[in-house]
Design a protein around this motif. Structure first.
Motif, PDB file in Angstrom:
ATOM      1  N   TYR A   1       0.832  -1.208   0.000  1.00 50.70           N
ATOM      2  CA  TYR A   1       0.000   0.000   0.000  1.00 50.70           C
ATOM      3  C   TYR A   1       0.864   1.254   0.000  1.00 50.70           C
ATOM      4  CZ  TYR A   1      -3.972  -3.014   0.894  1.00 50.70           C
ATOM      5  OH  TYR A   1      -4.938  -3.977   0.769  1.00 50.70           O
ATOM      6  N   ILE A   2       1.941   1.228   0.762  1.00 55.06           N
ATOM      7  CA  ILE A   2       2.848   2.377   0.799  1.00 55.06           C
ATOM      8  C   ILE A   2       3.479   2.591  -0.575  1.00 55.06           C
ATOM      9  CG2 ILE A   2       4.961   3.297   1.832  1.00 55.06           C
ATOM     10  CD1 ILE A   2       4.304   1.643   4.346  1.00 55.06           C
ATOM     11  N   VAL A   3       3.950   1.496  -1.183  1.00 51.19           N
ATOM     12  CA  VAL A   3       4.612   1.600  -2.491  1.00 51.19           C
ATOM     13  C   VAL A   3       3.617   2.014  -3.570  1.00 51.19           C
ATOM     14  CG1 VAL A   3       5.899   0.343  -4.239  1.00 51.19           C
ATOM     15  CG2 VAL A   3       6.355  -0.088  -1.818  1.00 51.19           C
ATOM     16  N   LEU A   4       2.420   1.444  -3.558  1.00 48.14           N
ATOM     17  CA  LEU A   4       1.414   1.817  -4.553  1.00 48.14           C
ATOM     18  C   LEU A   4       1.102   3.310  -4.488  1.00 48.14           C
ATOM     19  CD1 LEU A   4      -1.298  -1.010  -4.689  1.00 48.14           C
ATOM     20  CD2 LEU A   4       0.056  -0.122  -6.588  1.00 48.14           C
TER      21      LEU A   4
ATOM     22  N   LEU B   1       1.866   5.928  -7.413  1.00 50.30           N
ATOM     23  CA  LEU B   1       0.769   6.725  -7.975  1.00 50.30           C
ATOM     24  C   LEU B   1       1.140   8.204  -8.005  1.00 50.30           C
ATOM     25  CD1 LEU B   1      -2.094   7.186  -8.995  1.00 50.30           C
ATOM     26  CD2 LEU B   1      -2.868   7.160  -6.609  1.00 50.30           C
ATOM     27  N   ILE B   2       1.681   8.709  -6.907  1.00 51.57           N
ATOM     28  CA  ILE B   2       2.082  10.114  -6.857  1.00 51.57           C
ATOM     29  C   ILE B   2       3.108  10.408  -7.945  1.00 51.57           C
ATOM     30  CG2 ILE B   2       3.181  11.891  -5.449  1.00 51.57           C
ATOM     31  CD1 ILE B   2       0.338  11.121  -4.576  1.00 51.57           C
TER      32      ILE B   2
ATOM     33  N   CYS C   1     -11.014  -5.500  -2.756  1.00 49.47           N
ATOM     34  CA  CYS C   1     -11.558  -4.973  -4.010  1.00 49.47           C
ATOM     35  C   CYS C   1     -11.191  -3.502  -4.218  1.00 49.47           C
ATOM     36  CB  CYS C   1     -13.079  -5.150  -4.030  1.00 49.47           C
ATOM     37  SG  CYS C   1     -13.577  -6.886  -4.068  1.00 49.47           S
ATOM     38  N   VAL C   2     -11.162  -2.742  -3.146  1.00 46.25           N
ATOM     39  CA  VAL C   2     -10.738  -1.342  -3.252  1.00 46.25           C
ATOM     40  C   VAL C   2      -9.266  -1.273  -3.662  1.00 46.25           C
ATOM     41  CG1 VAL C   2     -10.310   0.774  -1.941  1.00 46.25           C
ATOM     42  CG2 VAL C   2     -12.462  -0.449  -1.646  1.00 46.25           C
ATOM     43  N   THR C   3      -8.453  -2.192  -3.154  1.00 46.97           N
ATOM     44  CA  THR C   3      -7.041  -2.234  -3.530  1.00 46.97           C
ATOM     45  C   THR C   3      -6.888  -2.499  -5.024  1.00 46.97           C
ATOM     46  OG1 THR C   3      -6.434  -3.070  -1.338  1.00 46.97           O
ATOM     47  CG2 THR C   3      -4.823  -3.355  -3.107  1.00 46.97           C
ATOM     48  N   SER C   4      -7.673  -3.441  -5.545  1.00 51.79           N
ATOM     49  CA  SER C   4      -7.625  -3.739  -6.979  1.00 51.79           C
ATOM     50  C   SER C   4      -7.931  -2.495  -7.803  1.00 51.79           C
ATOM     51  CB  SER C   4      -8.639  -4.843  -7.318  1.00 51.79           C
ATOM     52  OG  SER C   4      -8.302  -6.059  -6.691  1.00 51.79           O
ATOM     53  N   PHE C   5      -8.990  -1.780  -7.416  1.00 53.43           N
ATOM     54  CA  PHE C   5      -9.389  -0.587  -8.156  1.00 53.43           C
ATOM     55  C   PHE C   5      -8.338   0.508  -8.026  1.00 53.43           C
ATOM     56  CE2 PHE C   5     -11.912   3.412  -8.448  1.00 53.43           C
ATOM     57  CZ  PHE C   5     -12.293   3.291  -9.772  1.00 53.43           C
TER      58      PHE C   5
ATOM     59  N   SER D   1      -5.116   0.188  -7.447  1.00 54.90           N
ATOM     60  CA  SER D   1      -3.875  -0.142  -8.146  1.00 54.90           C
ATOM     61  C   SER D   1      -3.950   0.229  -9.621  1.00 54.90           C
ATOM     62  CB  SER D   1      -3.557  -1.635  -7.994  1.00 54.90           C
ATOM     63  OG  SER D   1      -4.509  -2.432  -8.674  1.00 54.90           O
ATOM     64  N   GLY D   2      -5.171   0.249 -10.180  1.00 57.35           N
ATOM     65  CA  GLY D   2      -5.334   0.620 -11.578  1.00 57.35           C
ATOM     66  C   GLY D   2      -4.855   2.026 -11.885  1.00 57.35           C
TER      67      GLY D   2
END
Length: 618
Positions: A272-275, A279-280, A352-356, A358-359
């Motif tokens: 989660y930290i890396v994602l 993203l940023i 499911c929120v993680t999947s969305f 990560s997109g």
């Protein structure tokens, strides 16, 4: 000291013999993370006294250990390398309609069912079927599937580790041509644009870029194999990486949930930290907004295509991880009164929120790639290994500070894979050690044997042609077989053990019965959903392919042999169970489908009758 009273006879099936008996008292003591159960079994017809039995079972040190373990298992590589592409390909935002629908009517109910099943019975995937002995073969099915998955999933983690080590250079090795692994046809990516690709050619399938050649020639050595019949020897570099992965798994699991519950503090939170960091960085790149817009575009017309619904159904099922025996194993170490209903809602939603989410990180970078090469998003969008080992690393290699971003990205892949693999191995260890107590008494040795055995079979997947073996296992080991296993599991719990009885078990744990919605889903909707997915999987199944390579026919037969080797446990064990019980035909059937704690009723002639009212009770 925390003293916890266990429920009535339903909870005592693990120690109830087939003859007539009553259980006098069961007391649970929670000391230093180990739950001890002491009970005296007293015959109710004056028979000989059975000796006292003491069973030791760990419990999670903290509630957060369990939650992170479940989330870490469910959130895996597929959340990053499959869901974003499926969402983009199947109508963008419109894809969320069937995805969320299947989550609510099938994903959550099945997830909740497995957590409740494991927590109430405090057993692994095989022995949990003391609730309906004829279905114990399903437990062996899912345990074997979890073992098969470990054979190739650990290899993908080893690739991530190899890439991580390779990233620790001033210049990433897949940035340019001219390396020892490159072919004479290697093309500088800066020279590739729409005019070079030509009509109908996707950049994601362009196999002569430095990144693509590094993956297939530098890491896999695929060019040295002529096909699945020509595997060659294991690559020593990947073998070392695989050894490291296996040792990480062993030392994470050797002490049970006391050790694995601490490892997930890192492996479940790091992605989660890396994602978020990726993203940023991604949204600051030129063209990133075009990628995000393509990811979120809404095309309701795609919902008219049956393939979209099949993709949504299979993705929600495999993403949540129901049916691998992992959820049952993890929940079996919970305290008896833990609120697994709330846990199911929380963890499935997080997954499911993680999947969305990560997109956004993926498609911001794909938008940058499309902008860089002056092509459409669809030309760079892909899924699976091609995304995380070719396209994304290539994009990273062009950024300032590329070494840092590459290390960060592959640490994310490594942690995504490790805790999912830990879950699969725990399902095997818990499932078999609960069934064979000498394995439980020697957990460290059994854990080492399981890890080492997995390593030996995994060597097939790190040969020159290992990607072909991995592709075969990925399609057949956990495809139709796991869908079949969960379908039989849902039928066993809902129709044979009974939704009404299962609901009473949940009420004993948490003080309330599941609502009508959950009982309807367990009884009708979830089995119907699984049947739909099984049929769709079988109908849409095609022969094995890896890019342009078409597998020989015999390899498909081998694949189906792997699938059948696990599925056949269901009928074979049912037949064995039936003929191993003395008595009349009716008594044998009754013993097979009656929970073990009610077997004394069968002995007394009170054979349980499955009336229409019982079967339809919700």
């Amino acid at each position: 000291m925390e003293v916890q009273m266990k429920p009535d006879h339903h909870k005592l099936s693990a120690v109830a013999p087939l003859n007539q008996c009553d259980v006098e008292l069961t007391l649970v003591k929670d000391q230093n993370g180990v739950q001890c159960t002491s009970s005296s079994i007293v015959p109710n017809h004056g028979g000989p006294l059975t000796s006292n039995t003491e069973v030791e079972r760990e419990i999670w040190g903290k509630k957060i250990d369990f939650l992170l373990s479940v989330i870490g298992f469910a959130v895996d590589l597929a959340n990053v390398w499959r869901f974003p592409y499926l969402c983009y390909k199947n109508g963008g935002g419109a894809f969320l309609i069937p995805y969320i629908l299947f989550l609510v009517i099938a994903g959550m109910p099945l997830f909740y069912m497995e957590l409740a099943l494991g927590q109430y019975n405090r057993e692994g995937a095989a022995t949990v079927w003391k609730i309906c002995p004829v279905f114990k073969g399903v437990g062996y099915t899912v345990i074997l599937i979890a073992l098969y998955v470990g054979f190739y999933y650990n290899v993908i983690i080893a690739w991530s580790l190899y890439y991580l080590f390779s990233s620790m250079t001033s210049e990433l090795p897949w940035l340019k041509c001219g390396n020892r692994w490159n072919s004479p046809n290697c093309v500088d990516p800066l020279a590739i644009n729409k005019s070079v690709l030509g009509n109908g050619t996707s950049y994601a399938k362009y196999k002569i870029t430095p990144a693509a050649e590094y993956y297939e020639r530098g890491v896999l050595h695929l060019h040295e194999s002529k096909g699945i019949q020509d595997l060659g020897m294991p690559r020593w570099e990947l073998s070392l990486c695989l050894i490291v992965v296996v040792f990480i798994l062993y030392f994470s699991l050797w002490k049970g949930v006391k050790s694995s519950g601490k490892v997930v503090y890192i492996t479940a939170t790091m992605p989660y930290i890396v994602l978020f960091v990726l993203l940023i960085r991604g949204i600051t790149l030129p063209g990133s907004m075009n990628g995000i817009k393509a990811y979120l575009h809404i095309d309701f017309n795609r919902l008219n295509n049956l393939e979209v619904w099949i993709d949504a159904a299979t993705q929600i099922f495999f993403s949540l991880g129901a049916g691998f025996g992992v959820l049952i194993a993890f929940a079996s170490y919970n305290k008896f009164d833990n609120n697994c209903y709330r846990d199911a809602l929380l963890t499935t939603t997080v997954n499911c929120v993680t999947s969305f989410f990560s997109g956004f990180a993926i498609f911001s970078v794909l938008g940058y790639m499309a902008h860089k090469h002056k092509v459409k998003i669809e030309d760079v969008a892909t899924e699976g290994a091609g995304l995380v080992f070719i396209i994304y690393p290539e994009a990273i290699s062009t950024l300032p500070g590329s070494t840092f971003w590459a290390i960060l990205f592959f640490i994310m892949l490594l942690t995504l894979g490790i805790d999912s693999s830990m879950g699969g191995m725990e399902a095997v260890i818990t499932g078999l050690s609960d069934d064979f107590l000498f394995l439980k008494r020697n957990r460290k040795v059994f854990t080492f044997a399981t890890a080492f055995g997995t390593f030996l079979f995994s060597l097939l997947c790190i040969t020159n042609g290992g990607i072909y073996v991995l592709t075969l296992l990925d399609k057949y080991a956990a495809g139709t077989a796991i869908l079949f296993g969960v379908l039989i599991e849902a039928i066993g719990v809902s129709w044979f053990y009974g939704v009404d009885r299962f609901s009473e078990d949940i009420e004993r744990m948490m003080g309330f019965k599941p609502g009508l919605y959950w009982r309807l889903c367990w009884k009708f909707v979830s089995p119907a959903f699984l049947l739909f997915v099984v049929i769709a999987s079988a109908v849409t199944s095609s022969g094995l392919k890896y890019d342009e390579y078409v597998f020989p026919n015999w390899s498909n037969y081998v694949g189906w042999g792997v699938a059948m080797s696990s599925m056949l446990f269901v009928p074979f064990y049912a037949i064995y169970k039936f003929f191993s019980i003395p008595g009349t035909f009716k008594e044998r059937i009754a013993y097979c489908i009656t929970p073990e704690h009610e077997h004394h009723l069968v002995a007394e002639g009170n054979v349980r009758q499955f009336t229409l009212k019982h079967w339809l009770a919700i």
